[in-house]
Design an enzyme around this catalytic site. Structure first.
Site, PDB file in Angstrom:
ATOM      1  N   CYS A 199       0.864  -1.184   0.000  1.00  0.00           N
ATOM      2  CA  CYS A 199       0.000   0.000   0.000  1.00  0.00           C
ATOM      3  C   CYS A 199       0.895   1.227   0.000  1.00  0.00           C
ATOM      4  O   CYS A 199       1.661   1.443   0.952  1.00  0.00           O
ATOM      5  CB  CYS A 199      -0.910  -0.009   1.218  1.00  0.00           C
ATOM      6  SG  CYS A 199      -2.024   1.402   1.204  1.00  0.00           S
TER       7      CYS A 199
ATOM      8  N   CYS B  60      -3.531   6.797  -5.012  1.00  0.00           N
ATOM      9  CA  CYS B  60      -3.218   5.370  -4.842  1.00  0.00           C
ATOM     10  C   CYS B  60      -1.757   5.087  -5.250  1.00  0.00           C
ATOM     11  O   CYS B  60      -1.420   5.143  -6.439  1.00  0.00           O
ATOM     12  CB  CYS B  60      -4.171   4.489  -5.645  1.00  0.00           C
ATOM     13  SG  CYS B  60      -4.002   2.748  -5.212  1.00  0.00           S
TER      14      CYS B  60
HETATM   15  O1  PYC Z   1      -1.933   3.721  -1.965  1.00  0.00           O
HETATM   16  O2  PYC Z   1      -1.374   1.751  -2.718  1.00  0.00           O
HETATM   17  C1  PYC Z   1      -2.171   2.523  -2.208  1.00  0.00           C
HETATM   18  C2  PYC Z   1      -3.498   2.008  -1.846  1.00  0.00           C
HETATM   19  C3  PYC Z   1      -3.990   0.744  -2.063  1.00  0.00           C
HETATM   20  C4  PYC Z   1      -5.292   0.731  -1.567  1.00  0.00           C
HETATM   21  C5  PYC Z   1      -5.569   1.979  -1.061  1.00  0.00           C
HETATM   22  N1  PYC Z   1      -4.458   2.743  -1.245  1.00  0.00           N
END
Ligand code: PYC
Length: 308
Positions: free
Chosen positions: A88, A233
């Site tokens: 993550c 993300c």
């Molecule tokens: O930032 O890799 C990330 C992530 C995965 C799921 C939510 N955030």
């Protein structure tokens, strides 16, 4: 009655809940055996930390333990209300900023062991963290899928520590559509992919035009819990950088700014590892939002959280 101590942060809007104390031991073994024990304890101990009424489904948790990889400062298992994640990115930034807030680390370079490999994180100042993610790659280019009620969409399948479908030309466009429309559409894409030969895809990204002057794109990322990522993300941006690099649309070392659906951003770039793989660097900011003790009271019928 159990008391679980946590520190909460947000990374570019996306929350991370780092567990400090109060959950059962996951043992001293390698991280794979810790993940196994984590799964056995998930419903009773870990999912309730992220579910209503204590939290909300967008939250990502982080269990940390003594490191089992050479040179690492911690083993970490990230999780969302649907189960453990591979890696993550926003969570690693939140973890490092939280450790700095607690006075456990100073600005500098650290290694962190995750279930999918060791990542590096550089604490640049108390809020700013640059991570070097696990090797990431484009697995399949221009995968067409027929999405019921919407029609065909074409996208890339790429790995960035988790599996992503990257819909570059979606029917429902971030920045134009409502959250409800983006969520419904990306769920429909995920269901169609899962039913048509791609069971591993659990994150779907939609792309549109950026609002920030320095960004190249705006995204919407559907997470496995059904919630959307408030940040761009980290693993999703890694998957996208790998896809762009393989397509010849991004050079090694070139900065790429990915804007989130809420208007925050990560800056990323890649190092070419050969064999079609890249190592992405992702930089963003995290702020601590609270330190609390959560109570698990067995007399409470909703002690393990609300699940519909
Ligand atoms: O930032 O890799 C990330 C992530 C995965 C799921 C939510 N955030």
């Amino acid at each position: 009655m159990s008391r679980i101590k946590v520190i909460d942060s947000h990374t570019e809007g996306e929350p991370t809940r780092l567990v400090l104390d109060g959950v059962p031991s996951l043992g001293d073994g390698p991280i794979a055996s810790r993940v196994q024990k984590f799964r056995e304890n998930f419903e009773d101990w870990f999912a309730p930390l992220l579910r209503e009424p204590r939290a909300y489904e967008a939250m990502v948790g982080a269990w940390v333990g003594e490191p089992t990889a050479p040179g690492a400062i911690k083993d970490v298992i990230f999780f969302n209300p649907a189960g453990p994640l591979g890696m993550c990115g926003h969570g690693t930034i939140g973890l490092v900023a939280s450790l700095a807030f607690l006075g456990e680390i100073e600005p500098g370079q650290y290694k962190i062991n995750t279930p999918v490999g060791v990542v590096s994180a550089e604490l640049l100042d108390v809020n700013t963290v640059r991570i070097q993610n696990v090797p990431s790659y484009l697995k399949a280019q221009d995968v067409a899928v027929d999405v019921p009620n919407y029609g065909p969409v074409v996208g890339d399948i790429a790995y960035g520590g988790n599996w992503f479908y990257l819909a570059y030309d979606p029917h429902v466009i971030p920045g134009e559509a409502t959250l409800e429309e983006m969520t419904r559409y990306s769920w429909a894409i995920r269901r169609a992919l899962n039913q048509n030969g791609y069971p591993e895809i659990d994150h779907v990204e939609l792309f549109g035009a950026p609002t920030l002057p320095n960004a190249q794109s705006k995204n919407f990322v559907l997470c496995p819990s059904g919630e959307y990522d408030r940040s761009p993300c980290g693993t999703g941006t890694s998957a996208k950088l790998a896809s762009l690099f393989s397509r010849g649309k991004l050079a090694a070392g070139q900065d790429y700014v990915q804007e989130s659906v809420i208007g925050t951003s990560f800056t990323g770039s890649v190092v070419d590892l050969g064999d079609g793989k890249v190592r992405p660097t992702i930089q963003g900011q995290a702020y601590v939002t609270g330190i609390s003790e959560l109570i698990f009271d067995p007399a409470d019928s909703l002690c393990r959280g609300i699940q519909l």
